[in-house]
Design a protein around this motif. Structure first.
Motif, PDB file in Angstrom:
ATOM      1  N   LYS A  32      -3.730   9.155  47.810  1.00  0.00           N
ATOM      2  CA  LYS A  32      -4.557  10.212  48.411  1.00  0.00           C
ATOM      3  C   LYS A  32      -5.453   9.667  49.535  1.00  0.00           C
ATOM      4  O   LYS A  32      -5.407  10.179  50.656  1.00  0.00           O
ATOM      5  N   PRO A  33      -6.264   8.619  49.279  1.00  0.00           N
ATOM      6  CA  PRO A  33      -7.117   8.142  50.376  1.00  0.00           C
ATOM      7  C   PRO A  33      -6.317   7.573  51.555  1.00  0.00           C
ATOM      8  O   PRO A  33      -6.700   7.748  52.712  1.00  0.00           O
ATOM      9  N   TYR A  34      -5.196   6.912  51.268  1.00  0.00           N
ATOM     10  CA  TYR A  34      -4.376   6.367  52.359  1.00  0.00           C
ATOM     11  C   TYR A  34      -3.849   7.503  53.248  1.00  0.00           C
ATOM     12  O   TYR A  34      -3.955   7.450  54.472  1.00  0.00           O
ATOM     13  N   THR A  35      -3.293   8.511  52.629  1.00  0.00           N
ATOM     14  CA  THR A  35      -2.735   9.638  53.388  1.00  0.00           C
ATOM     15  C   THR A  35      -3.824  10.372  54.161  1.00  0.00           C
ATOM     16  O   THR A  35      -3.638  10.706  55.334  1.00  0.00           O
ATOM     17  N   GLU A  36      -4.946  10.611  53.519  1.00  0.00           N
ATOM     18  CA  GLU A  36      -6.038  11.315  54.197  1.00  0.00           C
ATOM     19  C   GLU A  36      -6.563  10.513  55.390  1.00  0.00           C
ATOM     20  O   GLU A  36      -6.766  11.062  56.475  1.00  0.00           O
ATOM     21  N   ARG A  37      -6.778   9.226  55.198  1.00  0.00           N
ATOM     22  CA  ARG A  37      -7.341   8.404  56.284  1.00  0.00           C
ATOM     23  C   ARG A  37      -6.368   8.241  57.451  1.00  0.00           C
ATOM     24  O   ARG A  37      -6.762   8.344  58.610  1.00  0.00           O
ATOM     25  N   THR A  38      -5.101   7.960  57.138  1.00  0.00           N
ATOM     26  CA  THR A  38      -4.143   7.760  58.232  1.00  0.00           C
ATOM     27  C   THR A  38      -3.829   9.064  58.956  1.00  0.00           C
ATOM     28  O   THR A  38      -3.705   9.072  60.175  1.00  0.00           O
ATOM     29  N   THR A  39      -3.749  10.165  58.224  1.00  0.00           N
ATOM     30  CA  THR A  39      -3.531  11.463  58.873  1.00  0.00           C
ATOM     31  C   THR A  39      -4.729  11.834  59.725  1.00  0.00           C
ATOM     32  O   THR A  39      -4.576  12.311  60.853  1.00  0.00           O
ATOM     33  N   GLY A  40      -5.928  11.611  59.202  1.00  0.00           N
ATOM     34  CA  GLY A  40      -7.141  11.889  59.974  1.00  0.00           C
ATOM     35  C   GLY A  40      -7.190  11.076  61.253  1.00  0.00           C
ATOM     36  O   GLY A  40      -7.530  11.590  62.324  1.00  0.00           O
ATOM     37  N   GLU A  41      -6.839   9.805  61.163  1.00  0.00           N
ATOM     38  CA  GLU A  41      -6.824   8.938  62.340  1.00  0.00           C
ATOM     39  C   GLU A  41      -5.766   9.402  63.342  1.00  0.00           C
ATOM     40  O   GLU A  41      -6.011   9.456  64.544  1.00  0.00           O
ATOM     41  N   TYR A  42      -4.590   9.743  62.848  1.00  0.00           N
ATOM     42  CA  TYR A  42      -3.498  10.197  63.715  1.00  0.00           C
ATOM     43  C   TYR A  42      -3.874  11.473  64.460  1.00  0.00           C
ATOM     44  O   TYR A  42      -3.660  11.597  65.662  1.00  0.00           O
ATOM     45  N   ILE A  43      -4.487  12.409  63.732  1.00  0.00           N
ATOM     46  CA  ILE A  43      -4.887  13.668  64.358  1.00  0.00           C
ATOM     47  C   ILE A  43      -6.077  13.447  65.280  1.00  0.00           C
ATOM     48  O   ILE A  43      -6.161  14.050  66.339  1.00  0.00           O
ATOM     49  N   GLY A  44      -6.987  12.566  64.875  1.00  0.00           N
ATOM     50  CA  GLY A  44      -8.138  12.276  65.714  1.00  0.00           C
ATOM     51  C   GLY A  44      -9.465  12.720  65.139  1.00  0.00           C
ATOM     52  O   GLY A  44     -10.448  12.845  65.856  1.00  0.00           O
ATOM     53  N   PHE A  45      -9.517  12.943  63.834  1.00  0.00           N
ATOM     54  CA  PHE A  45     -10.764  13.339  63.205  1.00  0.00           C
ATOM     55  C   PHE A  45     -11.638  12.116  62.960  1.00  0.00           C
ATOM     56  O   PHE A  45     -11.142  11.075  62.538  1.00  0.00           O
ATOM     57  N   PRO A  46     -12.936  12.246  63.188  1.00  0.00           N
ATOM     58  CA  PRO A  46     -13.834  11.132  62.862  1.00  0.00           C
ATOM     59  C   PRO A  46     -13.796  10.841  61.360  1.00  0.00           C
ATOM     60  O   PRO A  46     -13.746  11.764  60.548  1.00  0.00           O
ATOM     61  N   ALA A  47     -13.828   9.580  61.010  1.00  0.00           N
ATOM     62  CA  ALA A  47     -13.792   9.183  59.595  1.00  0.00           C
ATOM     63  C   ALA A  47     -14.936   9.821  58.818  1.00  0.00           C
ATOM     64  O   ALA A  47     -14.790  10.128  57.632  1.00  0.00           O
TER      65      ALA A  47
END
Length: 186
Positions: A32-47
């Protein structure tokens, strides 16, 4: 290629945090955290925004399981994500970036797509894309746990990883409605 170093570092960071016991919550502590963080980074959302976004996505996914009683939770979650996505796209118009938000903002600026369409793409990526990816990771690890010799083979020859993962996606897909087949032996 831009996301690979981030994904690699995120995976290693999460692996280092895993407990050394034989049994632990792989889905909650890694997938869950891996998918959320990498998807967020790919889309461009601030951590810094990911925790609140993932809570909203969880609310949407939980509501989907009981839409007859939780339609208002589903609507509220989708509206919150849509509002966030629109605001993020507006910010990217003034501050272009090399990510999904940045590219969509450029398409809006050149009138190739409209803002609402772009925002809905982002909501779909988040609300519909995270859960299957998280579940797919669990299915892959479950299959690997049944075949420790495959772990050893991959550790000895990393070049085989793409083919093995492709085969696992075919064998154990979260999307059981689509039949996948191969045209040659792998």
């Amino acid at each position: 290629d831009r996301i690979r170093p981030f994904a690699h570092n995120t995976a290693h960071s999460l692996f280092r945090e895993l407990p050394e016991s034989q049994f632990f919550d792989f889905m909650g502590l890694f997938a869950k955290p891996y998918t959320e963080r990498t998807t967020g980074e790919y889309i461009g959302f601030p951590a810094t925004d990911l925790d609140s976004l993932t809570l909203t996505i969880d609310q949407i996914n939980e509501a989907v399981g009981d839409l007859a009683n939780r339609a208002s939770d589903f609507d509220a979650g989708c509206t919150e994500l849509l509002d966030y996505a629109i605001q993020a796209l507006i910010e990217r118009r003034d501050r272009p970036t090399d990510d999904v938000l940045g590219h969509l903002a450029q398409l809006i600026a050149t009138s190739e797509i409209d803002e609402l369409f772009a925002a809905n793409l982002i909501v779909t990526l988040l609300a519909a894309g995270l859960e299957p990816t998280i579940l797919q990771m669990g299915l892959i690890v479950e299959e690997f746990s049944k075949r420790p010799e495959v772990w050893d083979m991959l550790a000895a020859n990393n070049d085989l990883v793409p083919a093995v993962l492709e085969e696992l996606l075919r064998l154990r897909s979260t999307n059981q409605g689509v039949v996948r087949s191969i045209d040659k032996d792998v």
